[in-house]
Design a protein around this motif. Structure first.
Motif, PDB file in Angstrom:
ATOM      1  N   ARG A   1      36.127  26.271  46.007  1.00 51.95           N
ATOM      2  CA  ARG A   1      34.790  26.371  46.588  1.00 51.95           C
ATOM      3  C   ARG A   1      34.197  27.766  46.461  1.00 51.95           C
ATOM      4  O   ARG A   1      33.656  28.318  47.401  1.00 51.95           O
ATOM      5  CB  ARG A   1      34.813  25.933  48.049  1.00 51.95           C
ATOM      6  CG  ARG A   1      35.270  24.509  48.208  1.00 51.95           C
ATOM      7  CD  ARG A   1      34.424  23.571  48.976  1.00 51.95           C
ATOM      8  NE  ARG A   1      33.119  23.976  49.383  1.00 51.95           N
ATOM      9  CZ  ARG A   1      32.703  23.957  50.646  1.00 51.95           C
ATOM     10  NH1 ARG A   1      33.516  23.599  51.613  1.00 51.95           N
ATOM     11  NH2 ARG A   1      31.474  24.307  50.932  1.00 51.95           N
ATOM     12  N   LEU A   2      34.320  28.321  45.255  1.00 53.63           N
ATOM     13  CA  LEU A   2      33.670  29.591  44.927  1.00 53.63           C
ATOM     14  C   LEU A   2      33.043  29.473  43.543  1.00 53.63           C
ATOM     15  O   LEU A   2      33.563  28.751  42.688  1.00 53.63           O
ATOM     16  CB  LEU A   2      34.673  30.747  44.887  1.00 53.63           C
ATOM     17  CG  LEU A   2      35.274  31.234  46.184  1.00 53.63           C
ATOM     18  CD1 LEU A   2      36.279  32.353  45.899  1.00 53.63           C
ATOM     19  CD2 LEU A   2      34.216  31.720  47.153  1.00 53.63           C
ATOM     20  N   ARG A   3      31.964  30.187  43.343  1.00 53.98           N
ATOM     21  CA  ARG A   3      31.392  30.332  42.011  1.00 53.98           C
ATOM     22  C   ARG A   3      32.160  31.460  41.314  1.00 53.98           C
ATOM     23  O   ARG A   3      32.622  32.401  41.974  1.00 53.98           O
ATOM     24  CB  ARG A   3      29.910  30.683  42.106  1.00 53.98           C
ATOM     25  CG  ARG A   3      29.062  29.568  42.666  1.00 53.98           C
ATOM     26  CD  ARG A   3      27.616  30.059  42.892  1.00 53.98           C
ATOM     27  NE  ARG A   3      26.891  29.129  43.714  1.00 53.98           N
ATOM     28  CZ  ARG A   3      26.871  29.124  45.044  1.00 53.98           C
ATOM     29  NH1 ARG A   3      27.544  30.029  45.719  1.00 53.98           N
ATOM     30  NH2 ARG A   3      26.191  28.224  45.714  1.00 53.98           N
ATOM     31  N   PRO A   4      32.295  31.410  39.996  1.00 55.27           N
ATOM     32  CA  PRO A   4      33.035  32.479  39.306  1.00 55.27           C
ATOM     33  C   PRO A   4      32.507  33.883  39.614  1.00 55.27           C
ATOM     34  O   PRO A   4      33.295  34.801  39.853  1.00 55.27           O
ATOM     35  CB  PRO A   4      32.866  32.119  37.826  1.00 55.27           C
ATOM     36  CG  PRO A   4      32.719  30.626  37.843  1.00 55.27           C
ATOM     37  CD  PRO A   4      31.913  30.321  39.080  1.00 55.27           C
ATOM     38  N   GLU A   5      31.186  34.050  39.651  1.00 55.74           N
ATOM     39  CA  GLU A   5      30.642  35.388  39.920  1.00 55.74           C
ATOM     40  C   GLU A   5      30.993  35.865  41.329  1.00 55.74           C
ATOM     41  O   GLU A   5      31.192  37.065  41.556  1.00 55.74           O
ATOM     42  CB  GLU A   5      29.125  35.434  39.675  1.00 55.74           C
ATOM     43  CG  GLU A   5      28.314  34.472  40.493  1.00 55.74           C
ATOM     44  CD  GLU A   5      28.167  33.056  39.906  1.00 55.74           C
ATOM     45  OE1 GLU A   5      27.382  32.297  40.479  1.00 55.74           O
ATOM     46  OE2 GLU A   5      28.826  32.722  38.906  1.00 55.74           O
TER      47      GLU A   5
ATOM     48  N   HIS B   1      33.466  26.592  38.590  1.00 57.60           N
ATOM     49  CA  HIS B   1      34.311  26.654  39.784  1.00 57.60           C
ATOM     50  C   HIS B   1      35.390  27.718  39.638  1.00 57.60           C
ATOM     51  O   HIS B   1      35.937  27.926  38.558  1.00 57.60           O
ATOM     52  CB  HIS B   1      34.968  25.294  40.061  1.00 57.60           C
ATOM     53  CG  HIS B   1      33.983  24.215  40.336  1.00 57.60           C
ATOM     54  ND1 HIS B   1      33.195  24.193  41.454  1.00 57.60           N
ATOM     55  CD2 HIS B   1      33.637  23.130  39.613  1.00 57.60           C
ATOM     56  CE1 HIS B   1      32.407  23.134  41.429  1.00 57.60           C
ATOM     57  NE2 HIS B   1      32.656  22.472  40.308  1.00 57.60           N
ATOM     58  N   ALA B   2      35.684  28.371  40.755  1.00 56.02           N
ATOM     59  CA  ALA B   2      36.703  29.412  40.795  1.00 56.02           C
ATOM     60  C   ALA B   2      37.368  29.380  42.161  1.00 56.02           C
ATOM     61  O   ALA B   2      36.973  28.616  43.042  1.00 56.02           O
ATOM     62  CB  ALA B   2      36.061  30.778  40.555  1.00 56.02           C
ATOM     63  N   PHE B   3      38.381  30.222  42.328  1.00 54.17           N
ATOM     64  CA  PHE B   3      38.978  30.382  43.649  1.00 54.17           C
ATOM     65  C   PHE B   3      39.438  31.805  43.823  1.00 54.17           C
ATOM     66  O   PHE B   3      39.587  32.566  42.864  1.00 54.17           O
ATOM     67  CB  PHE B   3      40.126  29.392  43.888  1.00 54.17           C
ATOM     68  CG  PHE B   3      41.377  29.671  43.099  1.00 54.17           C
ATOM     69  CD1 PHE B   3      42.319  30.582  43.553  1.00 54.17           C
ATOM     70  CD2 PHE B   3      41.626  29.005  41.906  1.00 54.17           C
ATOM     71  CE1 PHE B   3      43.474  30.835  42.838  1.00 54.17           C
ATOM     72  CE2 PHE B   3      42.774  29.247  41.183  1.00 54.17           C
ATOM     73  CZ  PHE B   3      43.700  30.161  41.643  1.00 54.17           C
ATOM     74  N   ALA B   4      39.642  32.177  45.062  1.00 56.14           N
ATOM     75  CA  ALA B   4      40.253  33.450  45.432  1.00 56.14           C
ATOM     76  C   ALA B   4      41.139  33.158  46.637  1.00 56.14           C
ATOM     77  O   ALA B   4      40.719  32.483  47.580  1.00 56.14           O
ATOM     78  CB  ALA B   4      39.205  34.505  45.781  1.00 56.14           C
ATOM     79  N   VAL B   5      42.372  33.623  46.572  1.00 50.05           N
ATOM     80  CA  VAL B   5      43.300  33.434  47.681  1.00 50.05           C
ATOM     81  C   VAL B   5      43.956  34.769  47.994  1.00 50.05           C
ATOM     82  O   VAL B   5      44.446  35.466  47.103  1.00 50.05           O
ATOM     83  CB  VAL B   5      44.347  32.327  47.370  1.00 50.05           C
ATOM     84  CG1 VAL B   5      45.176  32.639  46.139  1.00 50.05           C
ATOM     85  CG2 VAL B   5      45.250  32.071  48.569  1.00 50.05           C
ATOM     86  N   HIS B   6      43.914  35.131  49.279  1.00 48.86           N
ATOM     87  CA  HIS B   6      44.530  36.365  49.746  1.00 48.86           C
ATOM     88  C   HIS B   6      46.011  36.072  49.959  1.00 48.86           C
ATOM     89  O   HIS B   6      46.376  35.195  50.737  1.00 48.86           O
ATOM     90  CB  HIS B   6      43.865  36.809  51.048  1.00 48.86           C
ATOM     91  CG  HIS B   6      44.325  38.135  51.529  1.00 48.86           C
ATOM     92  ND1 HIS B   6      44.337  38.449  52.860  1.00 48.86           N
ATOM     93  CD2 HIS B   6      44.784  39.234  50.879  1.00 48.86           C
ATOM     94  CE1 HIS B   6      44.789  39.686  52.999  1.00 48.86           C
ATOM     95  NE2 HIS B   6      45.062  40.177  51.814  1.00 48.86           N
TER      96      HIS B   6
END
Length: 138
Positions: free
Chosen positions: A110-114, A68-73
């Motif tokens: 709700r992101l995959r690391p890749e 699991h990963a995340f990205a936030v703008h």
């Protein structure tokens, strides 16, 4: 763009900062950080703010968890990016943010690391354009 991340080492904080201009170099760096297996938040930005307590506009990516990963703008109209095909963890997970272990709620993971790495590379490639989940992830 500047890329920063910090680990809590108990008796000290392990701070890192590098300048990255090539998306491939960023992908390599983020892959290495992720493979270390220590959940950490990486901040990617081009502009600084006058207030050292304010986050500059940019992107934060949480990596180091196996699945699991995340990205936030980080912007006025920003927010967390999600991939509807990614599974949501059963509970929140901790990531080091500036050397402070911080729990992120499951709905933000709700992101995959890749996919998070790909989003970050595209962010650098586009010179900071608002990020999105790549079509190939959906």
């Amino acid at each position: 763009m500047k890329v920063t991340w910090t680990y809590d080492r108990g008796d000290h904080r392990d701070n890192h900062e590098v300048d990255v201009t090539e998306p491939a170099a960023l992908e390599t760096l983020l892959g290495e950080i992720h493979q270390a297996g220590e959940p950490v938040v990486i901040t990617i930005f081009s502009d600084t703010t006058d207030d050292p307590d304010d986050l500059p506009p940019g992107l934060q990516v949480g990596l180091g968890h196996p699945t699991h990963a995340f990205a936030v703008h980080i912007a006025g109209t920003g927010g967390y990016l999600t991939d509807p095909t990614a599974t949501t963890p059963q509970r929140g997970l901790h990531f080091d943010v500036g050397g402070v272990p911080t729990e992120y709620p499951a709905e933000h993971l709700r992101l995959r690391p890749e996919t998070a790495i790909q989003i970050a590379a595209t962010f650098v490639r586009s010179d900071g354009a608002p990020p999105h989940v790549p079509e190939t992830s959906k």
